[in-house]
Design a protein around this motif. Structure first.
Motif, PDB file in Angstrom:
ATOM      1  N   ARG A  36       0.837  -1.206   0.000  1.00 18.03           N
ATOM      2  CA  ARG A  36       0.000   0.000   0.000  1.00 18.03           C
ATOM      3  C   ARG A  36       0.876   1.261   0.000  1.00 18.03           C
ATOM      4  O   ARG A  36       0.588   2.221  -0.720  1.00 18.03           O
ATOM      5  CB  ARG A  36      -0.947   0.003   1.209  1.00 18.03           C
ATOM      6  CG  ARG A  36      -2.112  -0.973   1.075  1.00 18.03           C
ATOM      7  CD  ARG A  36      -3.150  -0.788   2.170  1.00 18.03           C
ATOM      8  NE  ARG A  36      -2.608  -0.993   3.506  1.00 18.03           N
ATOM      9  CZ  ARG A  36      -2.535  -2.172   4.134  1.00 18.03           C
ATOM     10  NH1 ARG A  36      -2.963  -3.266   3.526  1.00 18.03           N
ATOM     11  NH2 ARG A  36      -2.037  -2.253   5.355  1.00 18.03           N
ATOM     12  N   ILE A  37       1.940   1.245   0.801  1.00 25.60           N
ATOM     13  CA  ILE A  37       2.848   2.392   0.849  1.00 25.60           C
ATOM     14  C   ILE A  37       3.492   2.611  -0.517  1.00 25.60           C
ATOM     15  O   ILE A  37       3.544   3.725  -1.031  1.00 25.60           O
ATOM     16  CB  ILE A  37       3.926   2.188   1.932  1.00 25.60           C
ATOM     17  CG1 ILE A  37       3.292   2.230   3.331  1.00 25.60           C
ATOM     18  CG2 ILE A  37       5.041   3.230   1.800  1.00 25.60           C
ATOM     19  CD1 ILE A  37       4.196   1.694   4.436  1.00 25.60           C
ATOM     20  N   VAL A  38       3.983   1.530  -1.110  1.00 28.89           N
ATOM     21  CA  VAL A  38       4.673   1.637  -2.398  1.00 28.89           C
ATOM     22  C   VAL A  38       3.714   2.038  -3.507  1.00 28.89           C
ATOM     23  O   VAL A  38       4.063   2.877  -4.354  1.00 28.89           O
ATOM     24  CB  VAL A  38       5.412   0.315  -2.725  1.00 28.89           C
ATOM     25  CG1 VAL A  38       5.950   0.329  -4.150  1.00 28.89           C
ATOM     26  CG2 VAL A  38       6.541   0.085  -1.728  1.00 28.89           C
ATOM     27  N   ASP A  39       2.522   1.481  -3.525  1.00 27.83           N
ATOM     28  CA  ASP A  39       1.527   1.886  -4.532  1.00 27.83           C
ATOM     29  C   ASP A  39       1.280   3.389  -4.462  1.00 27.83           C
ATOM     30  O   ASP A  39       1.278   4.086  -5.485  1.00 27.83           O
ATOM     31  CB  ASP A  39       0.202   1.150  -4.320  1.00 27.83           C
ATOM     32  CG  ASP A  39       0.215  -0.283  -4.797  1.00 27.83           C
ATOM     33  OD1 ASP A  39       1.186  -0.693  -5.467  1.00 27.83           O
ATOM     34  OD2 ASP A  39      -0.760  -1.007  -4.492  1.00 27.83           O
ATOM     35  N   ASN A  40       1.074   3.890  -3.253  1.00 34.38           N
ATOM     36  CA  ASN A  40       0.823   5.312  -3.057  1.00 34.38           C
ATOM     37  C   ASN A  40       2.045   6.125  -3.465  1.00 34.38           C
ATOM     38  O   ASN A  40       1.921   7.154  -4.134  1.00 34.38           O
ATOM     39  CB  ASN A  40       0.461   5.548  -1.586  1.00 34.38           C
ATOM     40  CG  ASN A  40      -0.026   6.948  -1.306  1.00 34.38           C
ATOM     41  OD1 ASN A  40       0.677   7.923  -1.544  1.00 34.38           O
ATOM     42  ND2 ASN A  40      -1.227   7.047  -0.765  1.00 34.38           N
ATOM     43  N   LEU A  41       3.221   5.668  -3.085  1.00 32.10           N
ATOM     44  CA  LEU A  41       4.463   6.356  -3.430  1.00 32.10           C
ATOM     45  C   LEU A  41       4.623   6.508  -4.935  1.00 32.10           C
ATOM     46  O   LEU A  41       4.886   7.602  -5.440  1.00 32.10           O
ATOM     47  CB  LEU A  41       5.663   5.603  -2.858  1.00 32.10           C
ATOM     48  CG  LEU A  41       7.042   6.021  -3.391  1.00 32.10           C
ATOM     49  CD1 LEU A  41       7.351   7.471  -3.042  1.00 32.10           C
ATOM     50  CD2 LEU A  41       8.108   5.068  -2.877  1.00 32.10           C
ATOM     51  N   ILE A  42       4.465   5.413  -5.664  1.00 28.53           N
ATOM     52  CA  ILE A  42       4.678   5.454  -7.108  1.00 28.53           C
ATOM     53  C   ILE A  42       3.604   6.297  -7.784  1.00 28.53           C
ATOM     54  O   ILE A  42       3.907   7.085  -8.684  1.00 28.53           O
ATOM     55  CB  ILE A  42       4.748   4.035  -7.699  1.00 28.53           C
ATOM     56  CG1 ILE A  42       5.908   3.260  -7.076  1.00 28.53           C
ATOM     57  CG2 ILE A  42       4.870   4.083  -9.218  1.00 28.53           C
ATOM     58  CD1 ILE A  42       7.245   3.971  -7.122  1.00 28.53           C
ATOM     59  N   LEU A 103      11.392  12.627  -3.944  1.00 34.08           N
ATOM     60  CA  LEU A 103      10.879  11.270  -3.789  1.00 34.08           C
ATOM     61  C   LEU A 103      10.769  10.881  -2.322  1.00 34.08           C
ATOM     62  O   LEU A 103       9.805  10.224  -1.911  1.00 34.08           O
ATOM     63  CB  LEU A 103      11.742  10.268  -4.554  1.00 34.08           C
ATOM     64  CG  LEU A 103      11.119   8.885  -4.658  1.00 34.08           C
ATOM     65  CD1 LEU A 103       9.817   8.912  -5.434  1.00 34.08           C
ATOM     66  CD2 LEU A 103      12.078   7.909  -5.277  1.00 34.08           C
ATOM     67  N   VAL A 104      11.735  11.296  -1.522  1.00 33.20           N
ATOM     68  CA  VAL A 104      11.660  11.022  -0.087  1.00 33.20           C
ATOM     69  C   VAL A 104      10.413  11.684   0.498  1.00 33.20           C
ATOM     70  O   VAL A 104       9.696  11.077   1.299  1.00 33.20           O
ATOM     71  CB  VAL A 104      12.936  11.498   0.641  1.00 33.20           C
ATOM     72  CG1 VAL A 104      12.764  11.428   2.150  1.00 33.20           C
ATOM     73  CG2 VAL A 104      14.135  10.657   0.210  1.00 33.20           C
ATOM     74  N   GLU A 105      10.148  12.904   0.079  1.00 34.75           N
ATOM     75  CA  GLU A 105       8.944  13.597   0.546  1.00 34.75           C
ATOM     76  C   GLU A 105       7.691  12.837   0.126  1.00 34.75           C
ATOM     77  O   GLU A 105       6.756  12.673   0.925  1.00 34.75           O
ATOM     78  CB  GLU A 105       8.919  15.010  -0.022  1.00 34.75           C
ATOM     79  CG  GLU A 105       7.782  15.856   0.491  1.00 34.75           C
ATOM     80  CD  GLU A 105       7.862  17.266  -0.064  1.00 34.75           C
ATOM     81  OE1 GLU A 105       7.028  17.594  -0.948  1.00 34.75           O
ATOM     82  OE2 GLU A 105       8.744  18.019   0.376  1.00 34.75           O
ATOM     83  N   ASP A 106       7.664  12.364  -1.111  1.00 34.88           N
ATOM     84  CA  ASP A 106       6.517  11.570  -1.574  1.00 34.88           C
ATOM     85  C   ASP A 106       6.362  10.308  -0.732  1.00 34.88           C
ATOM     86  O   ASP A 106       5.241   9.893  -0.414  1.00 34.88           O
ATOM     87  CB  ASP A 106       6.665  11.213  -3.053  1.00 34.88           C
ATOM     88  CG  ASP A 106       6.469  12.402  -3.981  1.00 34.88           C
ATOM     89  OD1 ASP A 106       5.876  13.420  -3.554  1.00 34.88           O
ATOM     90  OD2 ASP A 106       6.912  12.310  -5.148  1.00 34.88           O
ATOM     91  N   LEU A 107       7.473   9.689  -0.357  1.00 39.48           N
ATOM     92  CA  LEU A 107       7.421   8.499   0.501  1.00 39.48           C
ATOM     93  C   LEU A 107       6.853   8.852   1.876  1.00 39.48           C
ATOM     94  O   LEU A 107       6.009   8.131   2.412  1.00 39.48           O
ATOM     95  CB  LEU A 107       8.808   7.867   0.636  1.00 39.48           C
ATOM     96  CG  LEU A 107       8.912   6.698   1.616  1.00 39.48           C
ATOM     97  CD1 LEU A 107       7.963   5.562   1.244  1.00 39.48           C
ATOM     98  CD2 LEU A 107      10.351   6.205   1.694  1.00 39.48           C
ATOM     99  N   ASP A 112       2.401   8.658   5.714  1.00 33.83           N
ATOM    100  CA  ASP A 112       1.389   9.393   6.481  1.00 33.83           C
ATOM    101  C   ASP A 112      -0.010   8.927   6.090  1.00 33.83           C
ATOM    102  O   ASP A 112      -0.861   8.709   6.958  1.00 33.83           O
ATOM    103  CB  ASP A 112       1.495  10.907   6.234  1.00 33.83           C
ATOM    104  CG  ASP A 112       2.664  11.558   6.946  1.00 33.83           C
ATOM    105  OD1 ASP A 112       3.246  10.949   7.877  1.00 33.83           O
ATOM    106  OD2 ASP A 112       3.011  12.699   6.562  1.00 33.83           O
ATOM    107  N   ASP A 113      -0.257   8.783   4.791  1.00 32.65           N
ATOM    108  CA  ASP A 113      -1.562   8.331   4.307  1.00 32.65           C
ATOM    109  C   ASP A 113      -1.939   6.968   4.878  1.00 32.65           C
ATOM    110  O   ASP A 113      -3.109   6.679   5.089  1.00 32.65           O
ATOM    111  CB  ASP A 113      -1.588   8.249   2.775  1.00 32.65           C
ATOM    112  CG  ASP A 113      -1.702   9.600   2.101  1.00 32.65           C
ATOM    113  OD1 ASP A 113      -1.899  10.622   2.801  1.00 32.65           O
ATOM    114  OD2 ASP A 113      -1.589   9.643   0.857  1.00 32.65           O
ATOM    115  N   PHE A 118       5.375   8.000  13.138  1.00 33.10           N
ATOM    116  CA  PHE A 118       6.558   8.767  12.800  1.00 33.10           C
ATOM    117  C   PHE A 118       7.844   7.995  13.110  1.00 33.10           C
ATOM    118  O   PHE A 118       8.779   7.979  12.302  1.00 33.10           O
ATOM    119  CB  PHE A 118       6.521  10.105  13.553  1.00 33.10           C
ATOM    120  CG  PHE A 118       7.608  11.044  13.167  1.00 33.10           C
ATOM    121  CD1 PHE A 118       7.614  11.662  11.922  1.00 33.10           C
ATOM    122  CD2 PHE A 118       8.638  11.326  14.054  1.00 33.10           C
ATOM    123  CE1 PHE A 118       8.629  12.541  11.570  1.00 33.10           C
ATOM    124  CE2 PHE A 118       9.651  12.208  13.704  1.00 33.10           C
ATOM    125  CZ  PHE A 118       9.650  12.811  12.465  1.00 33.10           C
ATOM    126  N   ALA A 119       7.908   7.351  14.245  1.00 33.07           N
ATOM    127  CA  ALA A 119       9.120   6.602  14.623  1.00 33.07           C
ATOM    128  C   ALA A 119       9.385   5.462  13.641  1.00 33.07           C
ATOM    129  O   ALA A 119      10.542   5.173  13.304  1.00 33.07           O
ATOM    130  CB  ALA A 119       8.995   6.060  16.045  1.00 33.07           C
TER     131      ALA A 119
END
Length: 138
Positions: A36-42, A103-107, A112-113, A118-119
């Motif tokens: 889910r994280i990677v899908d959102n990232l890309i 890209l780091v910001e997008d990650l 967050d989504d 945060f940790a």
């Protein structure tokens, strides 16, 4: 594997640390959470005006699969990443710090989504950070 996505993952000459156990993998939600994280990232990266041109000609589905395997392996999960090194996959892209940081910001937004604490985000970013040496070429 081509594209800016490899910014964050992979096994370059200065390979990132790999988690000693699977605690980070589990904290990210296992394979499904990472997917889910990677899908959102890309999806974000392909829409991000700052970096989307870096992904021209790159199959987003294949990229998601590759990055998912990389994140899974790096965080102590059962996956095996067998793609290109960060050096090889980024050498021709002339990436700078601004590209990497975008890209780091997008990650971070993607995590967050998915309500990743945060940790936990910081633990993943710490594993990925050393890759900047293999990705930033200009």
């Amino acid at each position: 594997m081509a594209g800016l996505l490899a910014l964050l993952v992979g096994m370059g000459m200065a390979a990132p640390a790999i988690a000693a156990d699977d605690a980070l993998y589990r904290a990210l939600g296992g394979e499904a959470g990472i997917a889910r994280i990677v899908d959102n990232l890309i999806d974000r990266a392909y829409a991000d005006e700052r970096i989307k041109k870096k992904f021209d000609g790159v199959n987003p589905k294949a990229l998601k699969e590759s990055i998912g395997k990389q994140f899974c392996q790096l965080t102590g999960g059962p996956c095996l990443y067998d793609g290109e090194t960060m050096v090889k996959s980024h050498a021709h892209l002339a990436l700078d710090k601004a590209d990497f940081n975008a890209l780091v910001e997008d990650l971070q937004f993607s995590m967050d989504d998915q309500k990743v604490p945060f940790a936990v985000q910081n633990r993943l970013l710490a594993l990925l950070a050393p890759m900047h040496r293999d990705i930033i070429t200009k």
